[in-house]
Design a protein around this motif. Structure first.
Motif, PDB file in Angstrom:
ATOM      1  N   LEU A  11       2.154   3.094   4.803  1.00 57.33           N
ATOM      2  CA  LEU A  11       3.075   2.551   5.804  1.00 57.33           C
ATOM      3  C   LEU A  11       4.436   2.251   5.187  1.00 57.33           C
ATOM      4  CD1 LEU A  11       0.653   0.098   7.665  1.00 57.33           C
ATOM      5  CD2 LEU A  11       1.463   2.340   8.453  1.00 57.33           C
ATOM      6  N   HIS A  12       4.403   1.715   3.979  1.00 59.12           N
ATOM      7  CA  HIS A  12       5.642   1.395   3.280  1.00 59.12           C
ATOM      8  C   HIS A  12       6.457   2.648   3.000  1.00 59.12           C
ATOM      9  CE1 HIS A  12       7.096  -2.334   1.082  1.00 59.12           C
ATOM     10  NE2 HIS A  12       6.441  -2.789   2.115  1.00 59.12           N
ATOM     11  N   LEU A  13       5.790   3.693   2.533  1.00 61.63           N
ATOM     12  CA  LEU A  13       6.496   4.923   2.176  1.00 61.63           C
ATOM     13  C   LEU A  13       7.067   5.619   3.407  1.00 61.63           C
ATOM     14  CD1 LEU A  13       4.214   6.396  -0.638  1.00 61.63           C
ATOM     15  CD2 LEU A  13       6.276   4.996  -0.847  1.00 61.63           C
ATOM     16  N   ASN A  14       6.389   5.524   4.530  1.00 55.93           N
ATOM     17  CA  ASN A  14       6.960   6.066   5.764  1.00 55.93           C
ATOM     18  C   ASN A  14       8.210   5.294   6.170  1.00 55.93           C
ATOM     19  OD1 ASN A  14       5.440   8.361   6.688  1.00 55.93           O
ATOM     20  ND2 ASN A  14       3.692   6.985   7.013  1.00 55.93           N
ATOM     21  N   ALA A  41       5.640   1.160 -11.388  1.00 59.70           N
ATOM     22  CA  ALA A  41       5.311   1.326 -12.796  1.00 59.70           C
ATOM     23  C   ALA A  41       6.005   2.572 -13.337  1.00 59.70           C
ATOM     24  CB  ALA A  41       3.808   1.450 -12.963  1.00 59.70           C
ATOM     25  N   GLY A  42       6.359   2.524 -14.619  1.00 64.41           N
ATOM     26  CA  GLY A  42       6.980   3.687 -15.228  1.00 64.41           C
ATOM     27  C   GLY A  42       6.084   4.913 -15.168  1.00 64.41           C
ATOM     28  N   SER A  43       4.780   4.722 -15.045  1.00 59.74           N
ATOM     29  CA  SER A  43       3.851   5.844 -14.947  1.00 59.74           C
ATOM     30  C   SER A  43       4.126   6.697 -13.716  1.00 59.74           C
ATOM     31  CB  SER A  43       2.405   5.334 -14.907  1.00 59.74           C
ATOM     32  OG  SER A  43       2.067   4.694 -16.114  1.00 59.74           O
ATOM     33  N   LEU A  44       4.545   6.064 -12.621  1.00 60.29           N
ATOM     34  CA  LEU A  44       4.880   6.840 -11.417  1.00 60.29           C
ATOM     35  C   LEU A  44       6.042   7.782 -11.715  1.00 60.29           C
ATOM     36  CD1 LEU A  44       5.077   5.496  -7.787  1.00 60.29           C
ATOM     37  CD2 LEU A  44       6.747   7.128  -8.643  1.00 60.29           C
ATOM     38  N   ALA A  45       7.070   7.271 -12.394  1.00 63.06           N
ATOM     39  CA  ALA A  45       8.214   8.115 -12.750  1.00 63.06           C
ATOM     40  C   ALA A  45       7.792   9.232 -13.697  1.00 63.06           C
ATOM     41  CB  ALA A  45       9.309   7.264 -13.387  1.00 63.06           C
ATOM     42  N   ASN A  46       6.985   8.899 -14.700  1.00 62.20           N
ATOM     43  CA  ASN A  46       6.536   9.918 -15.652  1.00 62.20           C
ATOM     44  C   ASN A  46       5.740  11.021 -14.963  1.00 62.20           C
ATOM     45  OD1 ASN A  46       7.589   9.114 -18.176  1.00 62.20           O
ATOM     46  ND2 ASN A  46       6.080   7.487 -18.330  1.00 62.20           N
ATOM     47  N   HIS A  63     -11.509   1.812  -3.412  1.00 65.18           N
ATOM     48  CA  HIS A  63     -10.760   0.750  -2.742  1.00 65.18           C
ATOM     49  C   HIS A  63      -9.253   0.955  -2.928  1.00 65.18           C
ATOM     50  CE1 HIS A  63     -14.425  -2.214  -2.813  1.00 65.18           C
ATOM     51  NE2 HIS A  63     -14.565  -1.221  -1.967  1.00 65.18           N
ATOM     52  N   ARG A  64      -8.838   1.438  -4.118  1.00 62.08           N
ATOM     53  CA  ARG A  64      -7.412   1.715  -4.329  1.00 62.08           C
ATOM     54  C   ARG A  64      -6.935   2.812  -3.380  1.00 62.08           C
ATOM     55  NH1 ARG A  64      -8.740   2.164  -9.769  1.00 62.08           N
ATOM     56  NH2 ARG A  64      -7.908   4.296  -9.816  1.00 62.08           N
ATOM     57  N   THR A  65      -7.773   3.816  -3.144  1.00 60.01           N
ATOM     58  CA  THR A  65      -7.399   4.887  -2.214  1.00 60.01           C
ATOM     59  C   THR A  65      -7.198   4.331  -0.814  1.00 60.01           C
ATOM     60  OG1 THR A  65      -8.602   6.540  -3.500  1.00 60.01           O
ATOM     61  CG2 THR A  65      -8.133   7.077  -1.204  1.00 60.01           C
ATOM     62  N   SER A  66      -8.046   3.430  -0.408  1.00 58.16           N
ATOM     63  CA  SER A  66      -7.920   2.807   0.918  1.00 58.16           C
ATOM     64  C   SER A  66      -6.637   1.983   1.011  1.00 58.16           C
ATOM     65  CB  SER A  66      -9.132   1.923   1.193  1.00 58.16           C
ATOM     66  OG  SER A  66      -8.998   1.233   2.413  1.00 58.16           O
ATOM     67  N   VAL A  67      -6.355   1.216  -0.035  1.00 64.32           N
ATOM     68  CA  VAL A  67      -5.113   0.428  -0.070  1.00 64.32           C
ATOM     69  C   VAL A  67      -3.904   1.347  -0.001  1.00 64.32           C
ATOM     70  CG1 VAL A  67      -3.678  -1.045  -1.519  1.00 64.32           C
ATOM     71  CG2 VAL A  67      -6.101  -1.547  -1.268  1.00 64.32           C
ATOM     72  N   GLY A  68      -3.961   2.457  -0.757  1.00 61.66           N
ATOM     73  CA  GLY A  68      -2.843   3.390  -0.746  1.00 61.66           C
ATOM     74  C   GLY A  68      -2.585   3.960   0.632  1.00 61.66           C
ATOM     75  N   GLN A  69      -3.622   4.415   1.285  1.00 51.78           N
ATOM     76  CA  GLN A  69      -3.464   5.023   2.601  1.00 51.78           C
ATOM     77  C   GLN A  69      -3.005   4.014   3.648  1.00 51.78           C
ATOM     78  OE1 GLN A  69      -7.451   6.600   2.931  1.00 51.78           O
ATOM     79  NE2 GLN A  69      -6.734   8.709   2.624  1.00 51.78           N
ATOM     80  N   ILE A 115       5.331  17.153  -7.488  1.00 61.63           N
ATOM     81  CA  ILE A 115       4.007  16.690  -7.892  1.00 61.63           C
ATOM     82  C   ILE A 115       3.506  15.638  -6.901  1.00 61.63           C
ATOM     83  CG2 ILE A 115       2.726  15.438  -9.660  1.00 61.63           C
ATOM     84  CD1 ILE A 115       4.547  16.757 -11.725  1.00 61.63           C
ATOM     85  N   GLU A 116       2.337  15.868  -6.364  1.00 60.58           N
ATOM     86  CA  GLU A 116       1.749  14.924  -5.419  1.00 60.58           C
ATOM     87  C   GLU A 116       1.037  13.808  -6.183  1.00 60.58           C
ATOM     88  OE1 GLU A 116      -0.551  15.655  -1.358  1.00 60.58           O
ATOM     89  OE2 GLU A 116      -1.879  15.914  -3.097  1.00 60.58           O
ATOM     90  N   ILE A 117       1.443  12.576  -5.902  1.00 58.93           N
ATOM     91  CA  ILE A 117       0.826  11.413  -6.546  1.00 58.93           C
ATOM     92  C   ILE A 117      -0.218  10.843  -5.589  1.00 58.93           C
ATOM     93  CG2 ILE A 117       1.241   9.133  -7.538  1.00 58.93           C
ATOM     94  CD1 ILE A 117       4.062  10.049  -8.199  1.00 58.93           C
ATOM     95  N   PRO A 118      -1.486  10.791  -5.998  1.00 57.90           N
ATOM     96  CA  PRO A 118      -2.561  10.384  -5.076  1.00 57.90           C
ATOM     97  C   PRO A 118      -2.504   8.905  -4.717  1.00 57.90           C
ATOM     98  CG  PRO A 118      -3.432  10.708  -7.284  1.00 57.90           C
ATOM     99  CD  PRO A 118      -2.003  11.175  -7.320  1.00 57.90           C
ATOM    100  N   TRP A 119      -3.142   8.576  -3.602  1.00 58.00           N
ATOM    101  CA  TRP A 119      -3.120   7.204  -3.093  1.00 58.00           C
ATOM    102  C   TRP A 119      -3.695   6.210  -4.095  1.00 58.00           C
ATOM    103  CZ3 TRP A 119       0.242   6.730   0.302  1.00 58.00           C
ATOM    104  CH2 TRP A 119       0.389   7.599   1.380  1.00 58.00           C
ATOM    105  N   SER A 120      -4.723   6.600  -4.828  1.00 57.67           N
ATOM    106  CA  SER A 120      -5.348   5.662  -5.754  1.00 57.67           C
ATOM    107  C   SER A 120      -4.380   5.234  -6.849  1.00 57.67           C
ATOM    108  CB  SER A 120      -6.600   6.280  -6.384  1.00 57.67           C
ATOM    109  OG  SER A 120      -6.276   7.455  -7.109  1.00 57.67           O
ATOM    110  N   LYS A 121      -3.511   6.164  -7.290  1.00 59.09           N
ATOM    111  CA  LYS A 121      -2.519   5.818  -8.316  1.00 59.09           C
ATOM    112  C   LYS A 121      -1.353   5.049  -7.700  1.00 59.09           C
ATOM    113  CE  LYS A 121      -3.617   9.520 -11.550  1.00 59.09           C
ATOM    114  NZ  LYS A 121      -4.258   8.584 -12.499  1.00 59.09           N
ATOM    115  N   LEU A 122      -0.965   5.420  -6.488  1.00 63.41           N
ATOM    116  CA  LEU A 122       0.127   4.700  -5.828  1.00 63.41           C
ATOM    117  C   LEU A 122      -0.234   3.240  -5.591  1.00 63.41           C
ATOM    118  CD1 LEU A 122       1.333   7.416  -3.290  1.00 63.41           C
ATOM    119  CD2 LEU A 122       2.669   6.428  -5.163  1.00 63.41           C
ATOM    120  N   ALA A 123      -1.498   2.977  -5.276  1.00 62.00           N
ATOM    121  CA  ALA A 123      -1.929   1.589  -5.066  1.00 62.00           C
ATOM    122  C   ALA A 123      -1.778   0.778  -6.345  1.00 62.00           C
ATOM    123  CB  ALA A 123      -3.379   1.559  -4.597  1.00 62.00           C
ATOM    124  N   SER A 124      -1.941   1.444  -7.504  1.00 59.20           N
ATOM    125  CA  SER A 124      -1.800   0.752  -8.785  1.00 59.20           C
ATOM    126  C   SER A 124      -0.348   0.603  -9.202  1.00 59.20           C
ATOM    127  CB  SER A 124      -2.552   1.523  -9.883  1.00 59.20           C
ATOM    128  OG  SER A 124      -3.924   1.583  -9.625  1.00 59.20           O
TER     129      SER A 124
END
Length: 354
Positions: free
Chosen positions: A261-264, A281-286, A250-256, A335-344
């Motif tokens: 849309l937001h990132l575009n 989240a700081g995790s995205l930066a890390n 479900h997180r992957t679906s939210v990300g996509q 580094i490619e950050i996957p949709w499931s992590k971006l949703a979080s």
């Protein structure tokens, strides 16, 4: 930590081969108070052999710090005017002109050296990254104004520190296990935050917590007050981030479908010349910087951290960011950050046209 004299001696013996980044890092690591002559020598070493070729505005910012360049025939080692050679006592009682001047030279040469260290100042540091990157002269004038007179001009806004503020009694010491924040950064960042606080700064909490965090509304106000045009708030810190508690599919679906849309939209803003300050989240930066994910699950879902976005590439599986935070940029990592992590992790952005 080395003294500036030791840095200069090293540069003297390796003058033709020492790299600009090596000299900048060495200057940034100086922990003792240098002399004004040593600071001037450092700036000359940085400029020698094409090691640093500043833009016209960066050269003007350097003049503001160390004074006008001397006539090499009549006065080869004497700069005229400038913050470095000022005689008046600074209202920041435990800070020195010489060390602030050295830190300013390093940051005019490379804005990424502006760092918050262990202080809760990611919003002000992201805002200051953009100012120093685009307009180093405005950055230098802002810090020098605050350092000398407690008043720093930033475009249409003037940041003021009250004469009785606890900020002025700050001592720069390293907390156990944490690098110290530099005087120039403390002046620039804590002063900006000070204007957004309802409560007065209090010791000792002032020196560690700095009275709270930066909200997207704070960032929008700073941008508008400074003179950015078409300032927009695209942040969604709240119900959006609750979706990070969903299962991975479900997180992957939210990300996509939502974050994508937001990132575009973010990419379109950057390509149009807008400044973009992302909150996540700081995790995205890390992860973008190639670091381990140090936050616990709660902070990954609910934590907020501002960072300057230079570019974003949206892919089929996620996104690749060129961002600046914690004194580093992620441009070399890709580094490619996957949709499931971006949703979080993703919480939106604030943008404006400088």
């Amino acid at each position: 930590m080395p003294t500036l004299d030791q840095v200069l001696q090293q540069a003297l013996w390796k003058d033709k081969t020492i790299a600009r980044e090596t000299l900048l890092r060495a200057g940034a690591d100086v922990d003792t108070v240098p002399t004004a002559d040593e600071v001037e020598q450092y700036s000359r070493r940085l400029l020698r052999n094409g090691r640093w070729v500043p833009s016209a505005e960066a050269a003007a910012a350097l003049d503001l710090v160390i004074g006008a360049r001397p006539d090499p025939q009549n006065q080869p080692h004497s700069y005229q005017g400038g913050f470095l050679r000022g005689n008046a006592a600074l209202p920041w009682r435990h800070f020195s002109r010489e060390r602030i001047a050295l830190q300013l030279i390093v940051r005019i040469a490379d804005y990424r050296y502006i760092e918050q260290q262990h202080h809760s100042l990611c919003g002000p540091v992201t805002f200051m990254h953009d100012i120093a990157k685009r307009t180093p002269l405005a950055y230098a004038a802002y810090v020098i104004g605050l350092a000398e007179n407690r008043r720093g001009p930033l475009g249409q806004m003037t940041v003021k520190v009250k004469s009785g503020s606890s900020l002025l009694g700050k001592r720069i010491n390293s907390a156990p296990g944490s690098p110290r924040i530099c005087e120039a950064d403390y002046i620039a960042l804590a002063s900006l935050r000070d204007g957004s606080n309802i409560l007065a700064y209090r010791s000792p909490f002032t020196h560690t917590m700095l009275e709270g965090a930066t909200s997207p509304a704070d960032m929008v106000r700073w941008m508008r007050d400074t003179g950015y045009q078409h300032v927009e708030d695209h942040s969604h810190m709240g119900s959006w981030r609750l979706r990070g508690l969903l299962i991975k599919a479900h997180r992957t679906s939210v990300g996509q479908n939502t974050v994508g849309l937001h990132l575009n939209q973010m990419r379109h803003k950057r390509n149009a010349g807008h400044t973009v300050m992302m909150c996540a989240a700081g995790s995205l930066a890390n992860m973008a910087l190639g670091r381990s994910l140090r936050d616990d699950m709660t902070m990954r879902v609910f934590g907020g951290h501002f960072m300057l976005v230079n570019s974003v590439d949206v892919t089929a599986n996620g996104a690749i960011f060129d961002l600046v935070t914690w004194g580093r940029d992620s441009s070399e990592n890709r580094i490619e950050i996957p949709w499931s992590k971006l949703a979080s992790w993703y919480g939106g952005f604030v943008s404006g046209l400088p």
